[in-house]
Design a protein around this motif. Structure first.
Motif, short mmCIF file in Angstrom:
data_model
loop_
_atom_site.label_atom_id
_atom_site.label_comp_id
_atom_site.label_asym_id
_atom_site.label_seq_id
_atom_site.Cartn_x
_atom_site.Cartn_y
_atom_site.Cartn_z
N GLU A 6 0.83 -1.19 0.00
CA GLU A 6 0.00 0.00 0.00
C GLU A 6 0.87 1.25 0.00
OE1 GLU A 6 -3.65 -0.34 2.41
OE2 GLU A 6 -3.31 1.77 2.94
N GLY A 7 0.41 2.22 -0.78
CA GLY A 7 1.14 3.48 -0.86
C GLY A 7 0.62 4.50 0.13
N SER A 8 0.69 5.78 -0.24
CA SER A 8 0.33 6.86 0.68
C SER A 8 -1.18 6.98 0.87
CB SER A 8 0.89 8.17 0.17
OG SER A 8 0.31 8.48 -1.09
N ARG A 9 -1.94 6.26 0.05
CA ARG A 9 -3.40 6.28 0.18
C ARG A 9 -3.89 4.86 -0.09
NH1 ARG A 9 -5.09 10.25 -4.76
NH2 ARG A 9 -6.74 8.72 -5.15
N PRO A 46 -0.77 9.61 -8.52
CA PRO A 46 -0.81 8.26 -7.94
C PRO A 46 -0.12 7.23 -8.84
CG PRO A 46 -2.96 9.33 -7.77
CD PRO A 46 -2.10 10.23 -8.62
N GLU A 88 3.56 7.30 -8.00
CA GLU A 88 3.86 6.65 -6.74
C GLU A 88 3.76 5.12 -6.87
OE1 GLU A 88 1.57 7.95 -3.33
OE2 GLU A 88 2.27 6.22 -2.16
N LEU A 92 6.85 2.34 -6.07
CA LEU A 92 6.75 1.18 -5.18
C LEU A 92 7.00 -0.11 -5.95
CD1 LEU A 92 3.57 2.31 -3.19
CD2 LEU A 92 5.88 1.98 -2.23
N THR A 145 12.18 6.79 -5.82
CA THR A 145 11.17 7.56 -5.10
C THR A 145 10.12 8.08 -6.09
OG1 THR A 145 12.37 9.63 -5.44
CG2 THR A 145 12.90 8.38 -3.44
N PRO A 146 8.92 8.38 -5.60
CA PRO A 146 7.92 8.99 -6.48
C PRO A 146 8.46 10.25 -7.16
CG PRO A 146 6.89 8.25 -4.45
CD PRO A 146 8.36 8.08 -4.25
N GLU A 147 9.23 11.02 -6.43
CA GLU A 147 9.79 12.24 -6.99
C GLU A 147 10.78 11.93 -8.11
OE1 GLU A 147 9.37 15.34 -7.23
OE2 GLU A 147 11.31 15.87 -8.10
#
Lengths: 637, 637
Positions: A31-34, A150, A153, A157, A202-204
């Protein structure tokens, strides 16, 4: 010549081969940030090391999983309903798209109204979406605005494969776990020819690579069923599988089966290259059931619309086809806009002329009209369509060499330079772009292809077909090309388009699709190891550790094809007991080098040759320290 | 655990698969400077180009032929009698060998007298030969005396494949023939990393390379049935196929079949790695029926003689085994003399320890005795035996890495340095020597292996097992290793030891042997193209020309596996008429890029775009001129 279509939409079912579980494997979601960012992986359980070998734990290895919900026992699969639209919320919440009343292409509308197609049609309840007037909905556009979507991200992951957490947990579990971590975490520093792969994605970082044009996330807003993936030289090397019927053989069901079969074995993308009368309907079934991005060559369908007469093609017909397919959800279009009028005569002196279908169609059109290609002259119009749906360009190499003789010739390289020029145009519109590459190229000329592509196309992802390193093995072109693919992947190619054993001879069946995919997974992984992709070696280390410790089942299950590995083993030693035996059929029980090595170790550990042993211990400690050094292991030397 | 032996010498017959003719092929012999130098080649007949494509002639292509008399319809094959001893006269006329009264090894004499073996024994009427006292009968010794042996001349003719004559005849036949010559004779200049491949191989060049130690001609005086071949970086890259039963499965007949099957598909050498109770008898059948050099690992048999207890091995038992096998006619011995006592502990920190059987046996012996390896201490004694029969060294890499993790580690490189030292000792005795190499090595570390080998072993031929470029694909290790093999062949490896799909899993059957061989023929040929081996591209050019001209049968027949190519094609289009059709199943008749290219050419030739066409013509003329430039095409750039 069109074969009758064997398909009935009302009774279509999933291929049972597509939903069989992999042995000892579990579908897990990170699971990610949401909570709606749930990244699928396949966790392969292993046995612990036998006590006689040290007794350390071997927790499940997480593998990159392209198979989508098909291998998720919790998912109800019904290909008549298609997959769940997992990206729908993300697309909707951005607020820059709108639902259309129906297909806005003339052809799409016409097919929908044709009652004769009822028995073939996928019953999509959803309406197509398009960007609101003036909006640009590409991942590249968001990235350039500084927005981490999303999708980005998800991709981050996915690329990391829980490697860091895996080793950290082992390290924290005590000395035995630390031994496993030390063995699995060690990796040879790579040679990446200028790639800049970070230790952790990273997502960034994903955002910055997409913004820079060095990576793409093919993600049409009308394909919300897709699980985001990324193509770029600083990420894992990806593979594409081509499927598609031809006018000679034809069944929608078979093509859906080839797609689910292809993703089961690891296809990151699938291109539907169908021809014939029912391209539109076939494509709909494939996209609605595909968790991976789908690519097409719109020119093939446009040609069908003018009854195969290349000279009758027009911008209007082509444009309507782009919109038709974009609204179905195709994630990238191969567009042969680099086949310019002036390059066509350059192919006259070739041994094998123009072997790309798209290339030859456009060449014929150019000559027939004495005009520059409409794909080239209308390139900005095409960009305007692409950005309304986030369809990515796969700029086609219509002049790729079809033989070793023609490799790296003037026509090929002239087209490549044009593709570089068009990349800049696409980027001006924030349209995601990758570049297609050859073809047939001898080993020593491969690097020049990569060097020129990086230089001329601003590091836009390269996406090559092979290349085939010799012409002399029809029936084995997965291998002639797998050699070249590993090579060019190492040099920086981001996605490898597979070649099956049937290349040059016939249409691939499912066995051929699998052979092509496994070969290309090997090539892609060999390239990842050579580039020094962080953690790529964990799977090799885990498998070799299992092999050395006679954990036969783990060895099979960690491989690319557990079924074949097990079947091969069982041909000689079918008994279940042989899978825990500390020998194998190659040498027999009294003559096993692995066993002798164990004895050597035990002997040495018992103090066999003290001074030598001390030396060996010293080296071992140094090695462990090297592993613990962490980041520097993974950096380019 | 020993399976019962299924074999009866009295009724043994040749495998019919071994003697089937290749389609459209004729066995031809190129005569040398004397009538008993007759070099076999396979001439593949082709159709002429259809008039619509230009109508030029396509005379038969000559292929390197390893299949021996089996594919010669004029030869009577009876495996109970063995092959004709074609080198017998050459060996005899040198006057430096003598016939022995019988086997001079104790074991060889004992087996001959054992009536219990009568039903298994090959009835050899000939007595073994050995060098006269004080004589040295190696090809290297002759070469260093300045003698060009018939073997050397044979090899030179064989390597050239009539390329020069072929192109010259076409050139002399008129404008249409010249067009074929221009297309077939063109080749990309290679990148050879310091190899020095001449445009034409002369007998004197062969002699100089053998004298220099840069090439070997494995040619035991007791294997007069063999057709001479050469292994060296300035010659065509060769491949070796391993066969051999194990203690678990066992049949002499099957191993002979595997040998004839292997050479049919292109094995240049065969190693018999049999273990079990009847190694001696199995080997005799293989050698007597083999037209290619046979290699063995004498240590395997020596270990059988001490009931599998490595610590019971002794120099005396080993020495008797060397003599036994040398008098049977084994052409090269893998000898793991580089596994020194001091290196054994270096393997303790490995992920997969010692994976070489020979290496692990010697490691165990060294540790058990706390002594330096008897292979190392008796190396000069071994040389003394080798030169009496002209058995070549294949200095074994007993410490090769068995996993990506262990690649290029200290143990491996320490052994390599010792192999370099031993090469100098062997050369002092004029004993032909090659060096075995790994193993499991990621792509980017392969070059270092080659660099060190060339540097430390004085350019003695390198002979590598793969290398495998990843560990994650059990069941597909022909492919993981074929990628590495093509690579290291390009860098200068002279012979590639095949790996079959069953590697790590079980014993290969005939299907696996064929898959392994075809994969390695691809790797070797890809390497030849990359090195720029003169004329290597002719076969690619001829096949691609056939492909472009829709000469389906010629395309199949010029390939490495005509049977599979034809079968694949026929799966989709089984009718005979499809093999002359100007389309194929991939695109169907109305949508063929090859066909469109023809139209483009015709259009352009008719004056489609005058200024562009003039440009294309100019380039074409320039290309032809380039081909006519001749030698410079083939020189290293």
């Amino acid at each position: 010549m069109n074969a009758p279509l064997k398909f009935d939409a009302a009774t279509a079912t999933v291929d049972t081969a597509a939903i069989a579980p992999f042995p000892n494997s579990t579908k897990v979601f990170i699971e990610g940030s949401r909570p709606d960012i749930r990244v699928p992986m396949r966790a392969v359980a292993q046995s612990d090391t036998p006590a006689s070998f040290g007794g350390e734990p071997n927790p499940p290895i997480h593998l990159y999983d392209t198979s989508g919900p098909y291998t998720d026992p919790a998912a109800a699969i019904d290909i008549r309903r298609g997959l769940a639209p997992l990206r729908r919320g993300w697309i909707g919440e951005r607020g820059d798209t709108e639902e259309l009343p129906g297909p806005s292409s003339a052809f799409g509308a016409q097919r929908l109204l044709d009652a004769g197609l009822d028995s073939l049609r996928f019953e999509l309840q959803r309406k197509p979406r398009r960007a609101k007037a003036g909006a640009n909905v590409t991942q590249m556009h968001y990235a350039r605005q500084g927005i981490v979507t999303p999708e980005m991200e998800f991709v981050a992951l996915r690329e990391n494969l829980r490697r860091k957490q895996y080793l950290a947990q082992l390290d924290a579990s005590g000395p035995l776990g630390q031994r496993t971590a030390a063995l699995l975490g060690r990796q040879h520093p790579g040679q990446s020819f200028g790639a800049a792969i970070p230790l952790e994605i990273t997502p960034e970082f994903v955002r910055s690579e997409v913004a820079r044009g060095r990576a793409i996330i093919p993600a049409n807003i009308n394909h919300p069923e897709s699980e985001p993936m990324i193509i770029g030289r600083n990420f894992l090397v990806k593979i594409n599988a081509n499927i598609g019927n031809s006018a000679v053989t034809s069944s929608i069901g078979e093509e859906v089966e080839k797609m689910t079969w292809a993703i089961r074995w690891g296809a990151d993308n699938v291109m539907d290259l169908s021809t014939g009368k029912h391209i539109h309907e076939t494509r709909e079934w494939i996209i609605r059931n595909s968790p991976v991005p789908i690519g097409t060559v719109p020119l093939y369908q446009a040609l069908e619309k003018v009854n195969g007469k290349a000279e009758d093609l027009s911008w209007e017909i082509y444009r309507d086809t782009l919109i038709e397919q974009a609204e179905q959800g195709v994630d990238y279009f191969t567009i042969h806009a680099g086949v310019r009028l002036a390059y066509v005569p350059m192919t006259a002196r070739r041994l094998t002329g123009i072997v790309s279908r798209g290339g030859s169609i456009m060449a014929k059109w150019c000559l027939a009209h004495h005009e520059e290609s409409f794909l080239y002259t209308h390139f900005e119009d095409i960009c305007a369509i692409m950005k309304q749906y986030d369809v990515a360009f796969s700029l086609g190499d219509g002049l790729r060499p079809g033989s070793i003789y023609d490799a790296n010739d003037e026509a090929q390289l002239a087209e490549l330079a044009t593709l570089g020029e068009l990349t800049q145009v696409a980027w001006k519109h924030d349209v995601q772009t990758m570049i297609e590459g050859p073809g047939h190229v001898p080993l020593h000329l491969i690097r020049e292809n990569m060097r020129l592509q990086l230089e001329q196309c601003g590091e836009a992802p390269f996406y090559t077909l092979g290349p085939l390193t010799t012409d002399i093995a029809p029936g084995y072109d997965h291998i002639t090309s797998g050699i070249g693919a590993a090579h060019i992947g190492w040099y920086g190619t981001a996605m490898l388009c597979y070649v099956t054993p049937k290349e040059h001879l016939g249409l691939p069946d499912k066995a051929d699709v699998k052979d092509g995919i496994i070969t290309y997974k090997i090539a892609a992984h060999a390239a990842d190891l050579a580039k020094g992709h962080p953690g790529a070696q964990i799977r090799d280390n885990a498998l070799s550790k299992a092999r050395f410790e006679f954990r036969w089942e783990d060895q099979f299950n960690l491989g690319l094809d557990p079924d074949k590995a097990r079947a091969f083993h069982d041909e000689t030693l079918p008994k279940e007991s042989s899978k825990v035996a500390h020998f194998c059929s190659m040498c027999g029980p009294h003559f096993c080098s692995m066993k002798i090595t164990q004895e050597v170790r035990a002997y040495a550990a018992a103090g066999g040759i003290p001074e030598q042993q001390a030396l060996a211990r010293g080296m071992q400690e140094k090695a462990v320290e090297f592993v613990r050094g962490g980041a520097k292991l993974y950096r380019e030397v």
